[in-house]
Design a protein around this motif. Structure first.
Motif, PDB file in Angstrom:
ATOM      1  N   ARG A   1       0.647  -1.295   0.028  1.00 35.57           N
ATOM      2  CA  ARG A   1      -0.081   0.057  -0.017  1.00 35.57           C
ATOM      3  C   ARG A   1       0.868   1.334  -0.075  1.00 35.57           C
ATOM      4  N   GLU A   2       1.900   1.323   0.805  1.00 36.34           N
ATOM      5  CA  GLU A   2       2.658   2.559   0.905  1.00 36.34           C
ATOM      6  C   GLU A   2       3.504   2.900  -0.295  1.00 36.34           C
ATOM      7  N   LEU A   3       4.038   1.779  -0.872  1.00 34.94           N
ATOM      8  CA  LEU A   3       4.897   1.920  -2.043  1.00 34.94           C
ATOM      9  C   LEU A   3       3.950   2.280  -3.354  1.00 34.94           C
ATOM     10  N   VAL A   4       2.649   1.885  -3.355  1.00 33.43           N
ATOM     11  CA  VAL A   4       1.816   2.315  -4.448  1.00 33.43           C
ATOM     12  C   VAL A   4       1.406   3.714  -4.192  1.00 33.43           C
ATOM     13  N   LEU A   5       0.961   4.066  -3.018  1.00 33.04           N
ATOM     14  CA  LEU A   5       0.592   5.409  -2.911  1.00 33.04           C
ATOM     15  C   LEU A   5       1.927   6.620  -3.352  1.00 33.04           C
ATOM     16  N   LEU A   6       3.100   6.114  -2.564  1.00 36.63           N
ATOM     17  CA  LEU A   6       4.364   6.805  -3.036  1.00 36.63           C
ATOM     18  C   LEU A   6       4.495   7.013  -4.549  1.00 36.63           C
ATOM     19  N   THR A   7       4.607   5.819  -5.357  1.00 40.11           N
ATOM     20  CA  THR A   7       4.999   5.981  -6.426  1.00 40.11           C
ATOM     21  C   THR A   7       3.572   6.804  -7.568  1.00 40.11           C
ATOM     22  N   GLY A   8       2.494   6.601  -6.768  1.00 45.64           N
ATOM     23  CA  GLY A   8       1.280   7.362  -7.604  1.00 45.64           C
ATOM     24  C   GLY A   8       1.746   8.879  -7.221  1.00 45.64           C
ATOM     25  N   LEU A   9       1.978   9.086  -6.039  1.00 33.84           N
ATOM     26  CA  LEU A   9       1.983  10.610  -5.830  1.00 33.84           C
ATOM     27  C   LEU A   9       3.609  11.175  -6.415  1.00 33.84           C
ATOM     28  N   ALA A  10       4.434  10.381  -6.703  1.00 32.28           N
ATOM     29  CA  ALA A  10       5.635  10.999  -7.355  1.00 32.28           C
ATOM     30  C   ALA A  10       5.186  11.193  -9.079  1.00 32.28           C
ATOM     31  N   ALA A  11       4.365  10.129  -9.434  1.00 32.28           N
ATOM     32  CA  ALA A  11       3.909  10.521 -10.915  1.00 32.28           C
ATOM     33  C   ALA A  11       3.081  11.687 -10.888  1.00 32.28           C
ATOM     34  N   VAL A  12       2.132  11.921 -10.007  1.00 30.12           N
ATOM     35  CA  VAL A  12       1.417  13.038 -10.008  1.00 30.12           C
ATOM     36  C   VAL A  12       2.248  14.372 -10.004  1.00 30.12           C
ATOM     37  N   ILE A  13       3.160  14.386  -9.177  1.00 28.56           N
ATOM     38  CA  ILE A  13       4.032  15.445  -8.934  1.00 28.56           C
ATOM     39  C   ILE A  13       4.596  15.718 -10.380  1.00 28.56           C
ATOM     40  N   LEU A  14       5.016  14.728 -11.040  1.00 33.43           N
ATOM     41  CA  LEU A  14       5.765  14.809 -12.249  1.00 33.43           C
ATOM     42  C   LEU A  14       4.712  15.384 -13.375  1.00 33.43           C
ATOM     43  N   ILE A  15       3.543  14.973 -13.507  1.00 33.41           N
ATOM     44  CA  ILE A  15       2.561  15.330 -14.188  1.00 33.41           C
ATOM     45  C   ILE A  15       2.338  16.982 -14.006  1.00 33.41           C
ATOM     46  N   PHE A  16       2.073  17.092 -12.782  1.00 36.27           N
ATOM     47  CA  PHE A  16       1.639  18.681 -12.477  1.00 36.27           C
ATOM     48  C   PHE A  16       2.729  19.884 -12.392  1.00 36.27           C
ATOM     49  N   VAL A  17       4.099  19.152 -12.422  1.00 35.94           N
ATOM     50  CA  VAL A  17       5.116  20.241 -12.144  1.00 35.94           C
ATOM     51  C   VAL A  17       5.343  20.615 -13.606  1.00 35.94           C
ATOM     52  N   VAL A  18       5.494  19.618 -14.542  1.00 34.57           N
ATOM     53  CA  VAL A  18       5.825  19.958 -16.051  1.00 34.57           C
ATOM     54  C   VAL A  18       4.625  20.252 -16.970  1.00 34.57           C
ATOM     55  N   LEU A  19       3.496  19.825 -16.803  1.00 33.24           N
ATOM     56  CA  LEU A  19       2.274  20.269 -17.463  1.00 33.24           C
ATOM     57  C   LEU A  19       2.260  20.388 -18.785  1.00 33.24           C
ATOM     58  N   THR A  20       2.998  19.040 -19.342  1.00 34.51           N
ATOM     59  CA  THR A  20       2.693  18.923 -20.600  1.00 34.51           C
ATOM     60  C   THR A  20       2.122  17.573 -20.974  1.00 34.51           C
ATOM     61  N   TRP A  21       1.546  17.067 -22.117  1.00 34.49           N
ATOM     62  CA  TRP A  21       1.130  15.911 -22.481  1.00 34.49           C
ATOM     63  C   TRP A  21       1.977  15.030 -22.515  1.00 34.49           C
ATOM     64  N   PHE A  22       3.235  15.185 -22.756  1.00 34.14           N
ATOM     65  CA  PHE A  22       4.360  14.338 -22.691  1.00 34.14           C
ATOM     66  C   PHE A  22       4.701  13.756 -21.136  1.00 34.14           C
ATOM     67  N   SER A  23       4.669  14.929 -20.441  1.00 35.22           N
ATOM     68  CA  SER A  23       4.744  14.400 -18.927  1.00 35.22           C
ATOM     69  C   SER A  23       3.505  13.705 -18.409  1.00 35.22           C
ATOM     70  N   VAL A  24       2.376  13.902 -19.015  1.00 41.56           N
ATOM     71  CA  VAL A  24       1.349  13.053 -18.418  1.00 41.56           C
ATOM     72  C   VAL A  24       1.326  11.626 -18.962  1.00 41.56           C
ATOM     73  N   LEU A  25       1.855  11.191 -20.264  1.00 36.13           N
ATOM     74  CA  LEU A  25       2.006  10.258 -20.544  1.00 36.13           C
ATOM     75  C   LEU A  25       3.187   9.575 -19.796  1.00 36.13           C
ATOM     76  N   LEU A  26       4.127  10.217 -19.799  1.00 37.33           N
ATOM     77  CA  LEU A  26       5.395   9.659 -19.088  1.00 37.33           C
ATOM     78  C   LEU A  26       4.960   9.204 -17.619  1.00 37.33           C
ATOM     79  N   GLY A  27       4.328  10.148 -17.018  1.00 35.00           N
ATOM     80  CA  GLY A  27       4.134   9.789 -15.551  1.00 35.00           C
ATOM     81  C   GLY A  27       3.213   8.541 -15.553  1.00 35.00           C
ATOM     82  N   ILE A  28       2.223   8.680 -16.453  1.00 36.85           N
ATOM     83  CA  ILE A  28       1.154   7.121 -16.347  1.00 36.85           C
ATOM     84  C   ILE A  28       2.289   6.081 -16.691  1.00 36.85           C
ATOM     85  N   ALA A  29       2.963   6.164 -17.474  1.00 33.92           N
ATOM     86  CA  ALA A  29       3.736   4.938 -18.178  1.00 33.92           C
ATOM     87  C   ALA A  29       4.606   4.437 -16.873  1.00 33.92           C
TER      88      ALA A  29
END
Length: 99
Positions: A28-56
């Protein structure tokens, strides 16, 4: 030893008390931590590429975490305990024993 004719008392243990705390098949903790890191990547960069990269990245890490949980559900706790051990222990009965 039980007397003849006396039944042993049986107690049921609920499954939720003995199974590991997992989310989406992984720790549980690792899933939430990696999800938080992916969301931070998505919202810091704010491009479509960062959204795809964060989800991948999150999907790949989640797959690896699920494989890890399938191998050993308590692997994170075991590893954290393992790195706390010293490399070698002296063969003495007590730390205050004189050599």
């Amino acid at each position: 030893m039980a007397e003849p004719g006396v039944a042993l008392a049986r107690s049921r243990i609920h499954r939720a008390l003995s199974r590991p705390n997992h989310l989406m098949g992984a720790d549980r903790e690792l899933v939430l931590l990696t999800g938080l890191a992916a969301v931070i990547l998505i919202f810091v960069v704010l491009t479509w590429f960062s959204v795809l990269l964060g989800i991948a990245i999150w999907a790949a890490v989640l797959a690896a975490l699920r494989m890890m949980a399938k191998a050993d559900p308590m692997m994170r706790q075991v590893y954290l305990r393992h790195i706390g051990y010293r490399a070698g222990y002296r063969p003495t009965a007590s730390p205050w024993r004189r050599p």
